[in-house]
Enzyme design. Sequence first.
Site, PDB file in Angstrom:
ATOM      1  N   LYS A  39       0.863  -1.189   0.000  1.00 62.09           N
ATOM      2  CA  LYS A  39       0.000   0.000   0.000  1.00 62.09           C
ATOM      3  C   LYS A  39       0.897   1.235   0.000  1.00 62.09           C
ATOM      4  O   LYS A  39       1.708   1.422   0.908  1.00 62.09           O
ATOM      5  CB  LYS A  39      -0.910   0.010   1.235  1.00 62.09           C
ATOM      6  CG  LYS A  39      -1.664   1.340   1.451  1.00 62.09           C
ATOM      7  CD  LYS A  39      -2.620   1.304   2.639  1.00 62.09           C
ATOM      8  CE  LYS A  39      -3.235   2.676   2.913  1.00 62.09           C
ATOM      9  NZ  LYS A  39      -4.155   2.688   4.066  1.00 62.09           N
TER      10      LYS A  39
ATOM     11  N   LYS B 267     -10.184  13.134   7.436  1.00 68.22           N
ATOM     12  CA  LYS B 267      -9.774  12.806   8.799  1.00 68.22           C
ATOM     13  C   LYS B 267      -9.784  14.084   9.640  1.00 68.22           C
ATOM     14  O   LYS B 267      -9.387  15.137   9.147  1.00 68.22           O
ATOM     15  CB  LYS B 267      -8.346  12.243   8.819  1.00 68.22           C
ATOM     16  CG  LYS B 267      -8.201  10.832   8.296  1.00 68.22           C
ATOM     17  CD  LYS B 267      -6.752  10.373   8.418  1.00 68.22           C
ATOM     18  CE  LYS B 267      -6.543   9.019   7.746  1.00 68.22           C
ATOM     19  NZ  LYS B 267      -7.232   7.911   8.425  1.00 68.22           N
TER      20      LYS B 267
ATOM     21  N   ASP C  50     -12.072   7.267   3.236  1.00 63.82           N
ATOM     22  CA  ASP C  50     -10.898   7.027   4.080  1.00 63.82           C
ATOM     23  C   ASP C  50     -10.529   5.541   4.123  1.00 63.82           C
ATOM     24  O   ASP C  50      -9.490   5.165   4.643  1.00 63.82           O
ATOM     25  CB  ASP C  50     -11.154   7.570   5.491  1.00 63.82           C
ATOM     26  CG  ASP C  50      -9.867   7.780   6.272  1.00 63.82           C
ATOM     27  OD1 ASP C  50      -8.783   7.704   5.660  1.00 63.82           O
ATOM     28  OD2 ASP C  50      -9.956   8.025   7.494  1.00 63.82           O
TER      29      ASP C  50
ATOM     30  N   ARG D 286      -7.577  -0.389   0.835  1.00 66.22           N
ATOM     31  CA  ARG D 286      -8.088  -1.643   0.264  1.00 66.22           C
ATOM     32  C   ARG D 286      -8.427  -1.473  -1.215  1.00 66.22           C
ATOM     33  O   ARG D 286      -8.404  -2.432  -1.971  1.00 66.22           O
ATOM     34  CB  ARG D 286      -9.289  -2.127   1.091  1.00 66.22           C
ATOM     35  CG  ARG D 286     -10.479  -1.202   1.089  1.00 66.22           C
ATOM     36  CD  ARG D 286     -11.459  -1.486   2.223  1.00 66.22           C
ATOM     37  NE  ARG D 286     -10.946  -1.026   3.521  1.00 66.22           N
ATOM     38  CZ  ARG D 286     -11.586  -1.191   4.673  1.00 66.22           C
ATOM     39  NH1 ARG D 286     -12.743  -1.820   4.712  1.00 66.22           N
ATOM     40  NH2 ARG D 286     -11.052  -0.745   5.798  1.00 66.22           N
TER      41      ARG D 286
HETATM   42  N1  BES Z   1      -4.254   4.784   6.706  1.00 70.14           N
HETATM   43  C1  BES Z   1      -5.382   4.509   7.508  1.00 70.14           C
HETATM   44  C2  BES Z   1      -5.092   3.520   8.644  1.00 70.14           C
HETATM   45  C3  BES Z   1      -4.089   3.945   9.684  1.00 70.14           C
HETATM   46  C4  BES Z   1      -4.502   4.420  10.906  1.00 70.14           C
HETATM   47  C5  BES Z   1      -2.725   3.794   9.468  1.00 70.14           C
HETATM   48  C6  BES Z   1      -3.588   4.763  11.874  1.00 70.14           C
HETATM   49  C7  BES Z   1      -1.806   4.151  10.427  1.00 70.14           C
HETATM   50  C8  BES Z   1      -2.238   4.632  11.644  1.00 70.14           C
HETATM   51  C9  BES Z   1      -6.510   3.922   6.644  1.00 70.14           C
HETATM   52  O1  BES Z   1      -6.538   4.343   5.331  1.00 70.14           O
HETATM   53  C10 BES Z   1      -7.811   4.328   7.248  1.00 70.14           C
HETATM   54  O2  BES Z   1      -8.074   5.499   7.293  1.00 70.14           O
HETATM   55  N2  BES Z   1      -8.587   3.358   7.681  1.00 70.14           N
HETATM   56  C11 BES Z   1      -9.873   3.619   8.273  1.00 70.14           C
HETATM   57  C12 BES Z   1     -10.857   2.641   7.686  1.00 70.14           C
HETATM   58  C13 BES Z   1     -12.296   2.935   8.038  1.00 70.14           C
HETATM   59  C14 BES Z   1     -12.748   4.240   7.400  1.00 70.14           C
HETATM   60  C15 BES Z   1     -13.161   1.782   7.554  1.00 70.14           C
HETATM   61  C16 BES Z   1      -9.717   3.399   9.781  1.00 70.14           C
HETATM   62  O3  BES Z   1      -9.004   2.482  10.188  1.00 70.14           O
HETATM   63  O4  BES Z   1     -10.300   4.190  10.516  1.00 70.14           O
HETATM   64 ZN    ZN Z   2      -4.731   4.901   4.533  1.00 70.01          ZN
HETATM   65 MN    MN Z   3      -7.585   6.163   5.051  1.00 68.49          MN
END
Ligand code: BES
Ligand code: ZN
Ligand code: MN
Length: 501
Positions: free
Chosen positions: A262, A274, A344, A348
Amino acid sequence: MTALSVSTSSAASLRADALVIGVAKGPKGLLVAPGAEAVAEAFEGKLAEVLSTLGATGAEGEAVKLPAAAGLKAALVLAVGLGEAAEEGYSLESLRRAAGVAARTLAGTKKAALALPAASAEEIEAAALGGLLGSYVFGSYKNGENGKAPVGELVVLTDRKGSKDAKAAVERATAVGEEINRARDLVNTAPNDLNPKSFAAIAQAAGKEHGLKVEVLDEKALTKGGFGGILGVGIGSQNPPRLVKVAYTHPKAKATLAFVGKGITYDSGGISLKPAGHNETMKCDMAGAAAVFAAVVAAKRLGLAVNVTGWLALAENMPSGSATRPGDVLRMYGGKTVEVLNTDAEGRLVLADAIVRAGEENPDVIVDVATLTGAMVLALGHRTFGVMANNDDLREQLHNTADAAGEASWPMPLPADLRKGMTESTIADLANMGERMGGGLVAGLFLKEFVAEGIDWAHLDIAGPAFHEGAPFGYTPKGGTGSAIRTLVRFAEETAAGGKA
Ligand code: BES
Ligand code: ZN
Ligand code: MN
């Protein structure tokens, strides 16, 4: 960059600015570890006593400096803690960490010798790797005195006289350590400097330097090829996305591995923005792609008898008038449709395209590496990555491989019942979100949908350990850590050696 070498000189006669020795917590107080015999002799049997007086206990992470005794060619002795004394030998990870503490403590020093336990090739490699990783300093932005120089030269001392394996061990540590440090640089580079295009250019240049084949799909080629996931994530940014393929082949290879990373060079969340407090470190969202690239280059440098193809799914996730909206439907590479409910959950989407593309080349195994979910950080904390797979043996193997490489991981399930939430899009094949609970597993289940029949696949969620915000420890600095690289390299080695692939 710090230079690494090995020497059979005695710790007493080697010219260096500092001599590093190991100390441990014995049943009756401080113990001096093997490797430091000549140093102990110079202190006329009083070394443990002197160190105890200075407050040393041998605890892990401890570093105590003292002026060298007469008879030693170095001016300074640095004692680093190995933790509990171990008669059967110290763990390789405790040696790596101790060497890392030494290298960090000695930043700015020209030349240091490591007189740590180094009786076997594995111990020599551990000391060398820990030293090289601990010497890492990210120096791209600080001016003059604001920056600090890494230790200039590290010499690993051993009494394995005339053995070639000592030199080979240090060469291995150099290859793996330099590639981990390369990945750390990529992660630490500010997102206004590292975008999909500049990342791809760095991969091309480094690939060329090491004789690897690198192919880059730009936004036009991605559009032509139908990579709807990568395009959908990248469409809101001024910096267009890329898919990079980097291939290492070996003439005697009996297996082919595909590593998929990724590579979100910045994750703002997109239209599902965010909030403040959650985006300051999101330059680290390309750590999976950096790890994959580093692992392929390391496989080449080590000359492993296995084919390894790296796929870097690079995009910047930004909100704008052209950005994908929550509610949009993307047609992914391979034809599946996905309703984007939350922009966000972008990792995936880029990975799905890359996994389908990787699968077209029929690898024996696909391993993806991703800072995928905050849920995995909630579950496992900041030092352990999650391992998921569509095959129980592969999941167990990767967990054990990580353990043997000195990386903390834990096997996580892909419970079938969590799939349902993701399939409830009324208009597309899948939604990019399901239930909130078990979010790290839902993300894994989403990726699994894109793995071709018959291919073994594993997923490493490194969202916790990829980026270190606390105080440095062992060989781990602040910022990018290089998480999962040692696991990928070891997995490639096991595959080359004919282990299950
Ligand atoms: N890049 C983030 C995940 C992340 C969080 C990486 C903290 C490193 C530290 C990912 O793209 C994300 O935002 N995931 C969301 C998914 C949700 C919206 C289903 C999450 O984990 O909140
Ligand atoms: Zn991310
Ligand atoms: Mn994200």
